[in-house]
Each structure stands twice: as structure tokens, then as C-alpha cells.
Design an enzyme around this catalytic site. Structure first.
Site, PDB file in Angstrom:
ATOM      1  N   THR A  10       5.490   9.203  -1.554  1.00 44.77           N
ATOM      2  CA  THR A  10       5.406   8.535  -0.268  1.00 44.77           C
ATOM      3  C   THR A  10       5.147   9.579   0.803  1.00 44.77           C
ATOM      4  O   THR A  10       5.537  10.737   0.649  1.00 44.77           O
ATOM      5  CB  THR A  10       6.707   7.764   0.066  1.00 44.77           C
ATOM      6  OG1 THR A  10       6.586   7.158   1.365  1.00 44.77           O
ATOM      7  CG2 THR A  10       7.919   8.664   0.041  1.00 44.77           C
ATOM      8  N   ASP A  52       5.648  -0.760  -2.181  1.00 49.88           N
ATOM      9  CA  ASP A  52       4.854  -1.455  -1.186  1.00 49.88           C
ATOM     10  C   ASP A  52       5.677  -2.652  -0.733  1.00 49.88           C
ATOM     11  O   ASP A  52       6.464  -3.203  -1.515  1.00 49.88           O
ATOM     12  CB  ASP A  52       3.499  -1.900  -1.732  1.00 49.88           C
ATOM     13  CG  ASP A  52       2.478  -2.015  -0.609  1.00 49.88           C
ATOM     14  OD1 ASP A  52       1.953  -0.964  -0.199  1.00 49.88           O
ATOM     15  OD2 ASP A  52       2.233  -3.139  -0.137  1.00 49.88           O
ATOM     16  N   GLY A  56       9.706  -1.055  12.651  1.00 51.95           N
ATOM     17  CA  GLY A  56       8.830  -2.149  12.235  1.00 51.95           C
ATOM     18  C   GLY A  56       9.320  -3.504  12.705  1.00 51.95           C
ATOM     19  O   GLY A  56       9.601  -3.712  13.876  1.00 51.95           O
ATOM     20  N   ASP A  75      12.134  -4.903  12.031  1.00 50.97           N
ATOM     21  CA  ASP A  75      13.595  -5.016  12.071  1.00 50.97           C
ATOM     22  C   ASP A  75      14.127  -5.741  13.311  1.00 50.97           C
ATOM     23  O   ASP A  75      15.037  -6.554  13.183  1.00 50.97           O
ATOM     24  CB  ASP A  75      14.258  -3.640  11.953  1.00 50.97           C
ATOM     25  CG  ASP A  75      14.161  -3.045  10.556  1.00 50.97           C
ATOM     26  OD1 ASP A  75      13.595  -3.704   9.651  1.00 50.97           O
ATOM     27  OD2 ASP A  75      14.647  -1.907  10.366  1.00 50.97           O
TER      28      ASP A  75
END
Length: 183
Positions: free
Chosen positions: A7, A64, A141, A143
């Protein structure tokens, strides 16, 4: 056992390492992986794992995530990162304006590849709903607009979120399989 987490997000790699403490040694490898397109996040993770395996040739995991909103026919789904980067939470809230059905879910797929040649995929889902407005100060994001019960992910302390999140559920499924394979 040693597993590489492929990642570009070092924080994600640290989260995985702490999750596997005492079970496996986790190594972070930052690698640019092509953006695969598919409506199923599990297929995307599988292809990412195949690509990563060809590059590093050691046991590894990739992941993902999809964010799917029922009233929008599953949009943005596996295109969540793109949507977040283009219209953001404010744009999603505009799309949801006036909608009574606010049900949504996150799904994370963890794909594991090793020398056996078979890619195994483990997924975790958490259901919730799209909040009426952003709330909370932690997280990233979606959240601030994704609520589980009465709180958004951004209102839930990180340690608690890491116990109930989609990624934690996918990692738990992978860890259970791993412990069964390598007791």
C-alpha cells in the site's frame, strides 16, 4: 510468518501490523498498482494482489474498499476514492438531499497472494447510513458522513472504530484463515 502489506498508505500498513502482532510479522511495501475497474471490490483486490505478487514475489496482502449507498443504486461503490476526490462529502450530501432511504455500507476486500499461486480474498462489511451533515473530528474520507448507530465514524474513537470497521472485519477473516493454515 512474514507478510508484506502493499500500500502507499503507511498508516494503513501500521494498522495492519498492529492487528497482526503476535501472529505474523508485517512488512510495508509501497508500490504503485494499476487502478483496476470492476463493480465488485473483491475482483479489484484480486487483480491488485496478482499484480503485486508479480512485482515482489513474497506473501502479501492488498486491499480495496467500496462505499455503497442504497438510494443511489450502490454509487459510488468501488469508485469511492475517485468520488471523494472529485465531489467530496458535500457532493454526496447534495445527491442525498431529500432522500428518506439513507442506508449505506462499506466493504473492504483483503486479497492474499503467495507462492501457492492462488489469490484468496476476504471481505468485511459494515452497514450504516449517510448522515444529514458531516459530524465529528477524527477519521478521513467518508467518516464524517457515515453513521453506525447514532455516531459517524468520525465521532467514534479510532481504537473503537478499528474493532467494528469493514477493514477490521476483513482482516479478522484473513487472520482466522492464516492461523488455521499456520497454527
Amino acid at each position: 510468518m512474514r507478510i508484506a502489506v502493499v500500500t502507499s498508505n503507511r498508516h494503513k500498513a501500521e494498522e495492519v501490523a498492529s492487528f497482526f502482532a503476535g501472529v505474523a510479522e508485517v512488512e510495508h511495501i509501497s508500490l504503485d498498482i494499476p487502478e483496476y475497474r470492476d463493480n465488485d471490490v473483491r475482483n479489484i483486490a484480486r487483480e491488485k494482489a496478482r499484480y503485486a505478487w508479480e512485482q515482489v514475489r513474497r506473501p502479501l496482502i492488498v486491499d480495496d474498499t467500496a462505499f455503497s449507498i442504497d438510494a443511489l443504486n450502490g454509487f459510488p461503490g468501488p469508485y469511492a476514492a475517485y468520488v471523494q476526490g472529485t465531489i467530496g462529502n458535500e457532493g454526496v450530501l447534495r445527491l442525498m438531499a431529500g432522500r428518506e432511504d439513507r442506508q449505506a455500507h462499506f466493504e473492504t476486500a483483503i486479497a492474499y497472494a503467495d507462492e501457492a499461486g492462488e489469490v484468496r480474498v476476504f471481505s468485511g462489511i459494515v452497514k450504516g447510513e449517510v448522515a444529514d451533515a458531516p459530524r465529528g473530528g477524527v477519521g478521513f474520507g467518508y467518516d464524517p458522513i457515515f453513521a453506525v448507530g447514532s455516531r459517524t465514524f468520525a465521532e467514534i474513537p479510532l481504537a473503537e472504530k478499528n474493532l467494528i470497521s469493514h477493514r477490521a472485519r476483513a482482516l479478522a477473516a484473513f487472520r482466522a484463515w492464516l492461523e488455521d493454515q499456520y497454527p
